[in-house]
Motif scaffolding. Sequence first.
Motif, short mmCIF file in Angstrom:
data_model
loop_
_atom_site.label_atom_id
_atom_site.label_comp_id
_atom_site.label_asym_id
_atom_site.label_seq_id
_atom_site.Cartn_x
_atom_site.Cartn_y
_atom_site.Cartn_z
N GLU A 194 7.01 3.17 -13.23
CA GLU A 194 8.32 3.27 -12.59
C GLU A 194 8.24 4.05 -11.28
O GLU A 194 8.85 3.67 -10.27
CB GLU A 194 9.31 3.94 -13.55
CG GLU A 194 9.70 3.04 -14.72
CD GLU A 194 10.57 3.74 -15.74
OE1 GLU A 194 11.24 3.04 -16.52
OE2 GLU A 194 10.55 4.99 -15.78
N LEU A 195 7.48 5.15 -11.27
CA LEU A 195 7.31 5.93 -10.04
C LEU A 195 6.55 5.13 -8.98
O LEU A 195 6.89 5.16 -7.80
CB LEU A 195 6.57 7.23 -10.35
CG LEU A 195 7.36 8.26 -11.19
CD1 LEU A 195 6.46 9.42 -11.59
CD2 LEU A 195 8.57 8.76 -10.42
N SER A 196 5.55 4.40 -9.41
CA SER A 196 4.79 3.54 -8.48
C SER A 196 5.70 2.47 -7.89
O SER A 196 5.58 2.12 -6.71
CB SER A 196 3.61 2.88 -9.20
OG SER A 196 2.68 3.85 -9.63
N ASN A 197 6.61 1.96 -8.71
CA ASN A 197 7.53 0.94 -8.24
C ASN A 197 8.46 1.49 -7.16
O ASN A 197 8.78 0.80 -6.18
CB ASN A 197 8.36 0.40 -9.41
CG ASN A 197 8.96 -0.96 -9.10
OD1 ASN A 197 8.36 -1.78 -8.41
ND2 ASN A 197 10.16 -1.20 -9.60
N GLU A 198 8.89 2.75 -7.33
CA GLU A 198 9.74 3.38 -6.32
C GLU A 198 8.98 3.54 -4.99
O GLU A 198 9.53 3.31 -3.91
CB GLU A 198 10.22 4.75 -6.81
CG GLU A 198 11.23 4.70 -7.94
CD GLU A 198 12.50 3.97 -7.52
OE1 GLU A 198 12.94 4.17 -6.37
OE2 GLU A 198 13.03 3.19 -8.34
N ILE A 199 7.72 3.94 -5.08
CA ILE A 199 6.89 4.08 -3.87
C ILE A 199 6.73 2.73 -3.18
O ILE A 199 6.82 2.63 -1.95
CB ILE A 199 5.52 4.68 -4.24
CG1 ILE A 199 5.68 6.12 -4.74
CG2 ILE A 199 4.57 4.64 -3.04
CD1 ILE A 199 4.42 6.72 -5.31
N ILE A 200 6.48 1.70 -3.95
CA ILE A 200 6.33 0.35 -3.40
C ILE A 200 7.62 -0.10 -2.73
O ILE A 200 7.61 -0.69 -1.64
CB ILE A 200 5.94 -0.65 -4.51
CG1 ILE A 200 4.50 -0.39 -4.99
CG2 ILE A 200 6.05 -2.08 -4.03
CD1 ILE A 200 3.44 -0.72 -3.98
N ASN A 201 8.77 0.20 -3.36
CA ASN A 201 10.06 -0.18 -2.77
C ASN A 201 10.27 0.49 -1.41
O ASN A 201 10.74 -0.13 -0.46
CB ASN A 201 11.21 0.19 -3.71
CG ASN A 201 11.26 -0.73 -4.92
OD1 ASN A 201 10.81 -1.88 -4.86
ND2 ASN A 201 11.82 -0.26 -6.01
N ASP A 202 9.92 1.78 -1.32
CA ASP A 202 10.04 2.50 -0.03
C ASP A 202 9.13 1.87 1.03
O ASP A 202 9.53 1.72 2.19
CB ASP A 202 9.67 3.98 -0.22
CG ASP A 202 10.71 4.73 -1.05
OD1 ASP A 202 11.84 4.23 -1.17
OD2 ASP A 202 10.37 5.80 -1.59
#
Length: 584
Positions: free
Chosen positions: A234-242
């Motif tokens: 989930e945290l990796s997904n947030e980084i990817i979204n940014d």
Amino acid sequence: MFIKKLMISNQKGIIRDIEFHRGLNLIVDETIHIVDIEKKNTPNIDRETGNSVGKTTVLKLIDFCLGAEPKIIYTDKENNKEIALVKDFLVNTKVLISLVLKEDLDDADSKEILIERNFLNRKLKVMRINGENYVKNKGKDFDDALDTLIIGDREHKKPSLRQIIAHSIRYTDERINNTLKVLTLYTSLAEYELLFLFLFGITITDRSKILKSIKAEKEFKKRIEKKQSKNELELSNEIINDKLLELEMRKKTLNLNFNYDRDLNEINTIKYEIGSVSSRITELSLRKKIILEAEAELRTTKSDIDLQQLRRIYSQASEYIANLQKTFEDLVAYHNNMVIEKIRFLTQDIPEIDQQILALSEELRRLLAREEQLAIKIANSDTFSDLEVIIAELNESYHRKGEIENSLKQIDEVNQKINSLEADLVNIDVDVFSNEFQEKIKSQLKKFNKFFSEVSTELYGESYGVTFGVKEEQKTGKNIYTFDSFNANSSSGKKQGEILCFDLAYILFADEENIPVLHFILNDKKELMHSNQLIKVAGFAKNKNIQLIFSILEDKLPLELNNMEYIVLRLSQSDKLFRIETTN
């Protein structure tokens, strides 16, 4: 169900036709075994290999007809290699194994089941029950048909017929040495739970299937989260979204110059032209400089001498030289006129050169201005390679985002399945692990232990029993009923006795409780039993309407049992089961 007959035949005719009866049925190996004195006259028992006579194979053939795999007949259990001689004989001569089961051996009109199997494949494969061939779905129809005929109609085929009858057919090391754990090493506690509850007359919903599903889902979730946990994903997904937002913004604000290549070519052309114009200006400036230097030099040759003084000299000279036609002034004037003419000739191109330099300088200024304009335009523009870099990063980021979201979706789906399965399990367990249910198990075990204790006391003078408990299964964390015998005997002979007493007691218990049961017990290596117990067992089985089929070495056979009343088949090195040597 009892065993009435086992017949082995091939394309040449009948090889063996073995009739069985109530009570004790012995398959005897008459081979003379070498006695090892250091082992206190213990016979050196050959293991079941290609050189054995086939007494254990008789038990395997019965098991084969009841659904076991064909390879148990022609595979050496020590090294798991096929015995080519045996397999080739079974296949090439088209050996057919026929087993007749009968509900009551004393009633000719009682129900019979004829089972026939061979060792061929595809269209030549035989898996017949009462004349109907079952060869679809890798034998599942065959197993289902047998299940219905032996156990009866039931909605769910769990436990399977093979599991239910496992304790009645003991020729493998696991079954010979274990009273209750008679299935494979890979059998789960949940499967054993279902089996024992069924054997003791207690029917429950198949928890083993749910527990196996929970275990499989948890293993799948573990594999998904092997590299990254759900939180990390989930945290990796947030980084990817940014990162995706940043790249999309860069893409939108990209100053693409669609004429980049043309501008680049133009500025290169202009640079070339600037060089050419600069060279031409330099050339013309040099030419002008040369002309001016020549002019200056010519001007130095113009005469500025004292004419008065020269005139006096010229007058004196004319007195001595007659006929001087030109005056000195004429001579000087001529000289100076020649110099002026040369200067005029040399400098006549300067105005044109100046015009050319002026025009070229204007052209140079124009070219330099255009060069500066294009340089600024090119410097401030983004190329398609820049766009390609951004697109490549976007593609990679979206791909990674897809992987992460797919993993998160799978984890959520797995969690939902686990929650759903555990909810189903909770609903079942409310009843299964209630006090009332445990009292029911205890009541059934009391009934069984009554038979178990009576049989063991009669045959061994000891009281055996079975108990139960609740254990947490390690991989699922769920409670499971476990069943164990509570006997402290560890010697091989005693263990053999405990196992046999359990099987005998179970037939009596099942008849009392109207539970479908096989009335025969197949046992290998009964030379481990003491002869006195073997004699007792023979009498017990005959009186209780039970059929025992044992394989044994003749030199371990009690004299009282060494007769045709008990021996249904004698084998030896000169007369092995399949008689391959004599039929080839």
